[in-house]
Design an enzyme around this catalytic site. Structure first.
Site: not given
Ligand code: LLP
Length: 427
Positions: A357, A325
């Site tokens: 690395c 992240r």
């Molecule tokens: N619903 C949909 C359609 C989504 O695309 C996502 C997250 C969620 C719900 C859940 O969202 P949350 O409540 O977790 O914000 N890898 C990134 C975050 C990517 C989010 C992808 N979609 C990070 O580490 O910040």
């Protein structure tokens, strides 16, 4: 940057016993000795509390955990016990949810590029909703035997988060602008599929509730227009997505679950009443706000050294392979030394780097810590979401284990990868 001990960023059950971090009644040193490091530790009390906060804020809604934040059978099962469902975006995530015993009627399906084969698997699992993301997906849904769909729409709402995780604007690869969303609803009806309603997800790590309110107003406009154009059609279901942020640093101040989700629901209910629309069934899809703060990572410190420019690097036994992240989103973390937590801080800061690395493999650029030594345990809070889920095997490093702690015990919920696991893929 604050000098206060980042204990509030850890799970709810975190305390100090003398100088040592204790979570779920288990000492950090015991966790490291029993399970090794790096180790992702989840607190059962926090997971259940977050699930209950959503159920309290949205008692009539389907709360579908955003599985992508941490696909894990034990966690999905625990959340299912609390009445949650699952939002899945691949057949792989579907499989995790099914193995955890999440019933099909509590599963919502996403994905911006679903294949016919995948849609067949979703239909066979009897999922509650497939959320359509493109016009030609409607025909695929019909062919696959999907019975009810939502259409994901973009309302051109800007959110204050990293651009890689903002999804509510018209340039996003996700969803359809209102005009095309209405076309998709109409196509579904022609194809004999239930056009159940609309979905919107503005983005992730949102620290402000206002865009969520704007989304409700935006959805209302689309619904009113669709009612006109589609012969009195009204949605039976509205899915408000996820997005609520968490505290990564002590400076972050996210809204509460009740302010964020409860506020959106109250607004929706009121607007719908004002416009004589039948109240829809609601779906929420929180990911990070369920598992993010419930998890933290324990690393073992190895090399501690100073560079020519005066930076002191503290190297840990993981890095960008267990938490990418910082590289992907410029994420900022705090940390403490898990067995020396209450010791006075050194005057300077430390750059916590991984063992990969890459010069960019820096987990924390400026950590405030007592002067670290080889063998110390470093605990990094708020790593429960999108860390292991996005982990890699860069530099052929096996991925960490995960444990669940509570009532003084720890149990393995995902075993540590081994080199044999990696080599098993080689042909
Ligand atoms: N619903 C949909 C359609 C989504 O695309 C996502 C997250 C969620 C719900 C859940 O969202 P949350 O409540 O977790 O914000 N890898 C990134 C975050 C990517 C989010 C992808 N979609 C990070 O580490 O910040």
């Amino acid at each position: 940057m604050t000098t206060a001990l980042p204990l509030p960023l850890f799970p709810d059950s975190a305390t100090l016993a003398g100088d040592e971090l204790v979570v779920g009644g288990v000492r950090a040193s015991v966790l490291a000795a029993e399970f090794g490091t790096p180790l992702v530790v989840y607190c059962e009390q926090s997971l259940r509390a977050r699930a209950r906060a959503y159920r309290a804020a949205a008692p009539d809604a389907l709360v579908a955990f955003g599985t992508k934040a941490f696909p894990n059978v034990a966690v999905l099962r625990l959340l299912a016990e609390e009445g949650l469902g699952a939002d899945v975006s691949t057949v792989g995530e579907l499989e995790y949810a099914l193995r955890a015993g999440v019933p099909g009627e509590r599963i919502v399906v996403h994905g911006n590029n679903k294949s016919l084969e995948e849609l067949r698997a979703y239909a066979a699992a009897g999922v509650a909703q497939v959320v359509v993301d493109a016009l030609d997906e409607v025909a695929l849904c019909a062919e696959a035997g999907v019975r009810s769909i939502l259409v994901r729409t973009t309302l051109d709402i800007e959110v204050d988060t990293h651009e890689a995780i903002a999804t509510g604007h018209h340039g996003s690869k996700f969803g359809l602008p209102p005009e095309l969303a209405m076309e998709a609803l109409s196509a579904a009806r022609s194809a004999g599929i239930e056009a159940a309603g609309l979905h919107v997800h503005l983005g992730s790590q949102l620290l402000d509730a206002a865009p969520g309110q704007a989304a409700v107003v935006g959805l209302l406009q689309v619904v009113l227009e669709a009612r006109e154009r589609l012969g009195g059609w009204t949605p039976s279901t509205i899915d408000l997505g996820g997005g609520l942020g968490i505290r990564y640093t002590q400076g972050d101040v996210p809204p509460t679950v009740d302010m964020f989700a409860g506020g959106q629901i109250a607004r929706l209910r009121a607007e719908w009443t004002t416009h004589s629309l039948p109240q829809p069934r609601l779906i929420l899809e929180p990911g990070r706000s369920i598992v993010g703060q419930a998890g933290f990572t324990l690393y073992r410190v190895g090399v501690v050294k100073s560079t020519g420019d005066g930076t002191t690097y503290v190297a840990i036994d993981g890095g960008m392979s267990d938490n990418p992240r910082p590289q992907l989103y410029g994420a900022v973390y705090e940390a403490l030394l898990a067995e020396r937590a209450a010791e006075p801080l050194a005057s300077g800061t430390f750059a916590v780097c991984g063992k990969h690395c890459e010069s960019g493999d820096v987990l924390i650029e400026e950590a405030r810590l007592p002067h670290p030594r080889r063998g110390d345990l470093l605990a990094v809070p708020a790593t429960g979401a999108y860390t292991l889920a996005m982990g890699s095997n860069y530099n052929a490093l096996p991925r960490p284990a995960a444990v669940l702690v509570g009532s003084g015990t720890a149990r393995l919920i995902r075993r540590r990868e081994t080199l044999a696991d990696l080599l098993a893929l080689e042909a």
